[in-house]
Design an enzyme around this catalytic site. Structure first.
Site, PDB file in Angstrom:
ATOM      1  N   ALA A  81      32.200 -13.895  22.859  1.00  0.00           N
ATOM      2  CA  ALA A  81      33.548 -13.513  22.431  1.00  0.00           C
ATOM      3  C   ALA A  81      34.419 -13.486  23.677  1.00  0.00           C
ATOM      4  O   ALA A  81      33.908 -13.384  24.802  1.00  0.00           O
ATOM      5  CB  ALA A  81      33.495 -12.141  21.773  1.00  0.00           C
ATOM      6  N   GLY A  99      28.535 -13.690  21.769  1.00  0.00           N
ATOM      7  CA  GLY A  99      28.997 -14.246  20.500  1.00  0.00           C
ATOM      8  C   GLY A  99      28.629 -15.714  20.335  1.00  0.00           C
ATOM      9  O   GLY A  99      28.529 -16.203  19.201  1.00  0.00           O
ATOM     10  N   GLU A 106      25.261 -15.611  19.023  1.00  0.00           N
ATOM     11  CA  GLU A 106      25.365 -15.078  17.655  1.00  0.00           C
ATOM     12  C   GLU A 106      25.914 -16.118  16.685  1.00  0.00           C
ATOM     13  O   GLU A 106      25.466 -16.201  15.543  1.00  0.00           O
ATOM     14  CB  GLU A 106      26.235 -13.810  17.672  1.00  0.00           C
ATOM     15  N   GLU A 121      25.853  -8.501  26.548  1.00  0.00           N
ATOM     16  CA  GLU A 121      26.914  -7.508  26.324  1.00  0.00           C
ATOM     17  C   GLU A 121      26.633  -6.191  27.044  1.00  0.00           C
ATOM     18  O   GLU A 121      27.560  -5.458  27.392  1.00  0.00           O
ATOM     19  CB  GLU A 121      27.070  -7.241  24.817  1.00  0.00           C
TER      20      GLU A 121
END
Ligand code: CAA
Length: 258
Positions: A66, A109, A112, A132
């Site tokens: 992200a 992300g 993911e 993260e």
């Protein structure tokens, strides 16, 4: 075809190809990229001319996570009210099969997103990680759940608590990826696999995806009953008649609903 700012969209035969195209930010998944990607694949999902989708990255990364710069100054209320990352749920509701073609970094992300796809084909230069923890947070797009289901508790805890990256070989060994190929071949391998899938009966492929995904949502007995109901339902399709007639006739099937 719609023009997007952060992704490239193509169609090759019955296969959709979406390329994340923010290489200067290692394809960091900001809100705009999420919205474009979800819009593009949702359109493909309802297009009878598309039977499978490949998602890939560009430059050094599939996606490095992200967008940290976009999130850095957000507060709890901002995240909660916007329901940050909610848009990804629409990606997980796609009915046609999706393949992640991962070359380079698939982190946070990015890892993911790859795990939201139905299968991952990795280049031998791929690096997967959930770093993260180094940012003072934890995975937020389903990583703690999907990674654990994919590779088991020990490896998921290792990756999520230490932030360690794993290479393609380790990712294949622990079941995160289905195939590893030379990095230069990863997109063509994924397109070929997607083409094979898109050549099958579409209702059968969609039902098969639904059944495998049910293994993550239900207990064994319930999942087996669900599978059996889907199996029975496919006997209402012309493609089942064609597939079985082709087998007995010793010829290749010509599926109508592709
Ligand atoms: N968000 C925003 N920008 C990012 C980014 C990210 N996740 N990852 C890389 N970038 C940017 C860098 O800031 C840099 O931009 P500038 O040139 O403007 O400085 C550019 O991409 C190139 O990156 P690097 O110079 O860092 O490249 P590198 O080769 O030296 O390092 C890397 C590569 C190890 C992947 C490093 O970029 C990195 O650690 N990235 C962050 C990985 C990460 O922490 N991901 C998790 C994000 S949080 C998340 O994803 C939450 C969730 O669960 C959904």
């Amino acid at each position: 075809m719609t023009e997007y700012a952060n992704i490239l969209v193509e169609q090759q035969g019955r296969v959709g190809l979406v390329t994340l195209n923010r290489p200067s930010a290692l394809n960091a998944l900001n809100k705009a990229t999420m919205e474009e990607l979800v819009a593009a694949v949702t359109a493909m999902d309802s297009d009878p001319g598309v039977g499978a989708v490949v998602i890939t990255g560009s430059g050094k990364a599939f996606a490095a996570g992200a967008d940290i710069k976009e999130m850095a100054d957000q507060g709890y209320m901002d995240m909660y009210v916007a329901d940050w990352f909610r848009g990804w749920e629409d990606f997980t509701r796609l009915r046609i099969p999706t393949i992640a073609a991962v070359s380079g970094f698939a982190l946070g992300g990015g890892c993911e997103l790859a795990m939201m796809c139905d299968l991952i084909i990795a280049g031998d230069n791929a690096k997967f990680g959930q770093p993260e923890i180094n940012l003072g947070v934890l995975p937020g797009m389903g990583g703690s759940q999907r990674l654990t289901r994919a590779v088991g508790k020990a490896k998921a805890m290792d990756m999520i608590l230490t932030g360690r990256f794993i290479d393609a070989e380790e990712a294949e060994r622990c079941g995160l990826v289905s195939r590893v190929v030379p990095a230069a071949d990863v997109v063509s391998e994924a397109l070929t696999a997607a083409g094979v899938i898109a050549g099958k009966s579409k209702p059968a492929a969609m039902a098969a995806k639904e059944a495998v995904n049910a293994a993550f949502e239900t207990g064994l007995a319930q999942g087996v009953v669900f599978e059996r109901r889907l199996f029975h339902s496919l006997f209402a399709t012309e493609d089942q008649k064609e597939g079985m007639a082709a087998f007995t006739g010793k010829r290749q099937p010509e599926f109508k609903h592709r």
